[in-house]
Design a protein around this motif. Structure first.
Motif, PDB file in Angstrom:
ATOM      1  N   ALA A  35      80.287 113.796  97.623  1.00 43.56           N
ATOM      2  CA  ALA A  35      81.531 113.023  97.632  1.00 43.56           C
ATOM      3  C   ALA A  35      81.672 112.239  98.929  1.00 43.56           C
ATOM      4  N   GLU A  36      82.458 111.172  98.864  1.00 44.49           N
ATOM      5  CA  GLU A  36      82.699 110.358 100.052  1.00 44.49           C
ATOM      6  C   GLU A  36      83.208 111.212 101.205  1.00 44.49           C
ATOM      7  N   ARG A  47      86.299 107.596 105.567  1.00 38.99           N
ATOM      8  CA  ARG A  47      85.970 107.516 104.150  1.00 38.99           C
ATOM      9  C   ARG A  47      85.904 106.058 103.704  1.00 38.99           C
ATOM     10  N   MET A  48      86.674 105.187 104.337  1.00 33.51           N
ATOM     11  CA  MET A  48      86.624 103.764 103.997  1.00 33.51           C
ATOM     12  C   MET A  48      85.235 103.181 104.281  1.00 33.51           C
ATOM     13  N   THR A  49      84.637 103.631 105.392  1.00 34.17           N
ATOM     14  CA  THR A  49      83.286 103.168 105.735  1.00 34.17           C
ATOM     15  C   THR A  49      82.271 103.672 104.718  1.00 34.17           C
ATOM     16  N   GLY A  68      85.620 109.340  87.159  1.00 39.67           N
ATOM     17  CA  GLY A  68      85.994 110.741  87.009  1.00 39.67           C
ATOM     18  C   GLY A  68      84.873 111.723  87.257  1.00 39.67           C
ATOM     19  N   LYS A  69      83.657 111.220  87.477  1.00 41.43           N
ATOM     20  CA  LYS A  69      82.502 112.111  87.673  1.00 41.43           C
ATOM     21  C   LYS A  69      81.825 111.923  89.025  1.00 41.43           C
ATOM     22  N   GLY A  70      81.805 110.688  89.529  1.00 40.51           N
ATOM     23  CA  GLY A  70      81.199 110.487  90.841  1.00 40.51           C
ATOM     24  C   GLY A  70      80.218 109.330  90.885  1.00 40.51           C
ATOM     25  N   THR A  71      79.366 109.350  91.907  1.00 42.07           N
ATOM     26  CA  THR A  71      78.397 108.296  92.164  1.00 42.07           C
ATOM     27  C   THR A  71      76.993 108.871  92.019  1.00 42.07           C
TER      28      THR A  71
END
Length: 240
Positions: A35-36, A47-49, A68-71
């Motif tokens: 996650a970010e 987190r913006m970066t 809803g699941k991610g990257t």
């Protein structure tokens, strides 16, 4: 590591770190990224970066997002040189991939005005319309529609079109394919095209139109192809 004193932007440094992990095979297609928040805590950055780096990697085709699941890590794009005239089958074999085709339809139709002009035949003349899903290792890469004059290409069958048309033209009929003209432009997939290619409707695609000619200048085919923009890119070498 992130060097916060470097003139190189932090988001760009993070991009390079992730790309290196992908290129080394430590992150494989389909793998979920942390996650970010985890990246932000690990590198002590905002987190913006992290989001900026992720967005750039998504836009460049290295990652994709599922709401809803991610990257996740994307499949790498196939690079197609624009020099040289080869068939899809030949291209895939050169990459060590298994080429395939799924025939959507194969029929004899009267040439429309546009098709007749492209093939230099009379309007309403007999033309084979061949629509195929082109596969590489069983993954859809393109939706291809060929138009070929039935008077030029005699004896065409479904069995032949499920193989390589160029191999049949040159090996069986003795037709000498010489050159082609091709245009490439960006487009948005229709629902029908998306279903065939297993992508989202309205997703980006590459629209490619090609006219192929014999050594005496006779048009042998007119092809309209819809390529997945998430799996394909084109490369050309230019010299000054």
């Amino acid at each position: 590591m992130i060097n916060k004193n470097s003139p190189v932007p932090i988001y760009y440094q993070l991009e390079e770190i992730i790309k290196e992990l992908i290129e080394k095979g430590e992150l494989l297609p389909g793998d979920a990224l942390p996650a970010e928040r985890e990246y932000a805590e690990r590198f002590q950055i905002s987190r913006m970066t992290v989001r900026q780096a992720f967005t750039k990697l998504v836009n460049d085709g290295f990652l994709y997002r599922v709401q809803g699941k991610g990257t996740f890590v994307a499949e790498r794009k196939l690079e197609q040189p624009l020099q040289g005239l080869t068939s899809f089958t030949e291209d895939m074999k050169k990459r060590g991939m298994i080429p395939g085709s799924q025939l959507v339809h194969f029929q004899l139709i009267p040439a429309t005005k546009k098709i007749a002009q492209q093939l230099s035949i009379p309007e309403h003349g007999p033309v084979y319309e061949i629509k195929r899903i082109r596969l590489a290792d069983d993954v859809p890469m393109a939706l291809e529609t060929n138009y070929i004059s039935a008077n030029l290409m005699k004896g065409l069958t479904e069995e032949i079109v499920n193989q390589s048309l160029y191999a049949y033209m040159e090996g069986k009929l003795g037709l000498q394919i010489d050159y082609a003209t091709q245009t490439i432009e960006s487009a948005i997939s229709s629902q029908n095209e998306a279903d065939y290619l297993r992508i989202k409707s309205g997703g980006p695609v590459l629209l490619i139109e090609r006219n192929t000619f014999l050594h005496d200048g006779t048009p042998v085919e007119y092809v309209k192809s819809i390529y997945r923009a998430d799996r394909y890119k084109f490369m050309i070498e230019m010299k000054r």
